[in-house]
Design a protein around this motif. Structure first.
Motif, PDB file in Angstrom:
ATOM      1  N   VAL A  17       0.836  -1.197   0.000  1.00 57.76           N
ATOM      2  CA  VAL A  17       0.000   0.000   0.000  1.00 57.76           C
ATOM      3  C   VAL A  17       0.878   1.258   0.000  1.00 57.76           C
ATOM      4  N   GLU A  18       1.915   1.278   0.834  1.00 57.53           N
ATOM      5  CA  GLU A  18       2.819   2.423   0.880  1.00 57.53           C
ATOM      6  C   GLU A  18       3.517   2.626  -0.459  1.00 57.53           C
ATOM      7  N   THR A  19       3.955   1.529  -1.059  1.00 58.77           N
ATOM      8  CA  THR A  19       4.623   1.601  -2.357  1.00 58.77           C
ATOM      9  C   THR A  19       3.678   2.152  -3.420  1.00 58.77           C
ATOM     10  N   ALA A  20       2.444   1.721  -3.403  1.00 59.20           N
ATOM     11  CA  ALA A  20       1.474   2.201  -4.386  1.00 59.20           C
ATOM     12  C   ALA A  20       1.249   3.703  -4.241  1.00 59.20           C
ATOM     13  N   ILE A  21       1.169   4.194  -3.039  1.00 57.41           N
ATOM     14  CA  ILE A  21       0.957   5.629  -2.817  1.00 57.41           C
ATOM     15  C   ILE A  21       2.186   6.423  -3.254  1.00 57.41           C
ATOM     16  N   LEU A  23       4.621   5.516  -5.255  1.00 59.52           N
ATOM     17  CA  LEU A  23       4.878   5.365  -6.691  1.00 59.52           C
ATOM     18  C   LEU A  23       3.977   6.275  -7.516  1.00 59.52           C
ATOM     19  N   ASN A  24       2.715   6.410  -7.123  1.00 53.96           N
ATOM     20  CA  ASN A  24       1.815   7.319  -7.841  1.00 53.96           C
ATOM     21  C   ASN A  24       2.293   8.760  -7.767  1.00 53.96           C
ATOM     22  N   VAL A  25       2.682   9.212  -6.606  1.00 58.28           N
ATOM     23  CA  VAL A  25       3.166  10.584  -6.441  1.00 58.28           C
ATOM     24  C   VAL A  25       4.458  10.779  -7.230  1.00 58.28           C
ATOM     25  N   ALA A  26       5.365   9.806  -7.168  1.00 56.42           N
ATOM     26  CA  ALA A  26       6.638   9.913  -7.886  1.00 56.42           C
ATOM     27  C   ALA A  26       6.413   9.961  -9.396  1.00 56.42           C
ATOM     28  N   LEU A  27       5.493   9.152  -9.906  1.00 53.28           N
ATOM     29  CA  LEU A  27       5.218   9.162 -11.348  1.00 53.28           C
ATOM     30  C   LEU A  27       4.570  10.475 -11.790  1.00 53.28           C
ATOM     31  N   LEU A  28       3.680  11.022 -10.993  1.00 59.74           N
ATOM     32  CA  LEU A  28       3.083  12.310 -11.338  1.00 59.74           C
ATOM     33  C   LEU A  28       4.133  13.419 -11.319  1.00 59.74           C
TER      34      LEU A  28
END
Length: 147
Positions: A17-21, A23-28
């Motif tokens: 869950v932490e990785t998903a959050i 990773l989304n911010v990093a990709l944006l």
């Protein structure tokens, strides 16, 4: 032992869950950087296109039409398109850049201007910190070499 394995499984779920959050911010954030780089590339291409079209106009005032100059400017953009793009060619005041009429009326050493304006639309406007749309205007004025 079973208890330790149970905690590990529960922690593994939290890591996902932490990785998903993150990773989304990093990709944006990364898309914002790409978007800003695309803006800089577009701005440079427009500056080069108006300079090339203005040079083409000042050496061919008697033989070309306005649509020839507009086509030259558009072709120099290399496929970059802006929404609401407009290419203007006109006789310009050398000190203020004001429109003085038809560019074909320019005599020797009068100013001829080529201007491109249009809207740049960022892919991710929030993270690139660019307004959506961003109005781009570039103008080049050169002395006419007509007789």
């Amino acid at each position: 032992m079973k208890r330790f394995g149970h905690q590990r499984i529960r922690r593994r779920g939290a890591t996902i869950v932490e990785t998903a959050i993150v990773l989304n911010v990093a990709l944006l954030f990364l898309l914002g950087i790409f978007d800003y780089a695309r803006f800089v590339m577009t701005r440079t291409a427009i500056d080069n296109a108006v300079r090339e079209a203005a040079r083409y106009a000042v050496v061919n005032t008697q033989t070309l039409t306005t649509s020839d100059i507009q086509t030259r400017a558009t072709n120099c953009l290399g496929g970059i398109r802006l929404t609401n793009m407009n290419v203007l060619v006109y006789k310009a005041d050398l000190t203020t850049g004001a429109n003085l009429g038809a560019w074909t009326d320019a005599s020797l050493s009068d100013g001829i201007a080529v201007e491109i304006n249009g809207d740049f639309k960022p892919i991710v406007p929030t993270f690139s910190l660019l307004p959506n749309p961003l109005r781009l205007v570039s103008k080049s004025i050169m002395h006419s070499e007509a007789n």
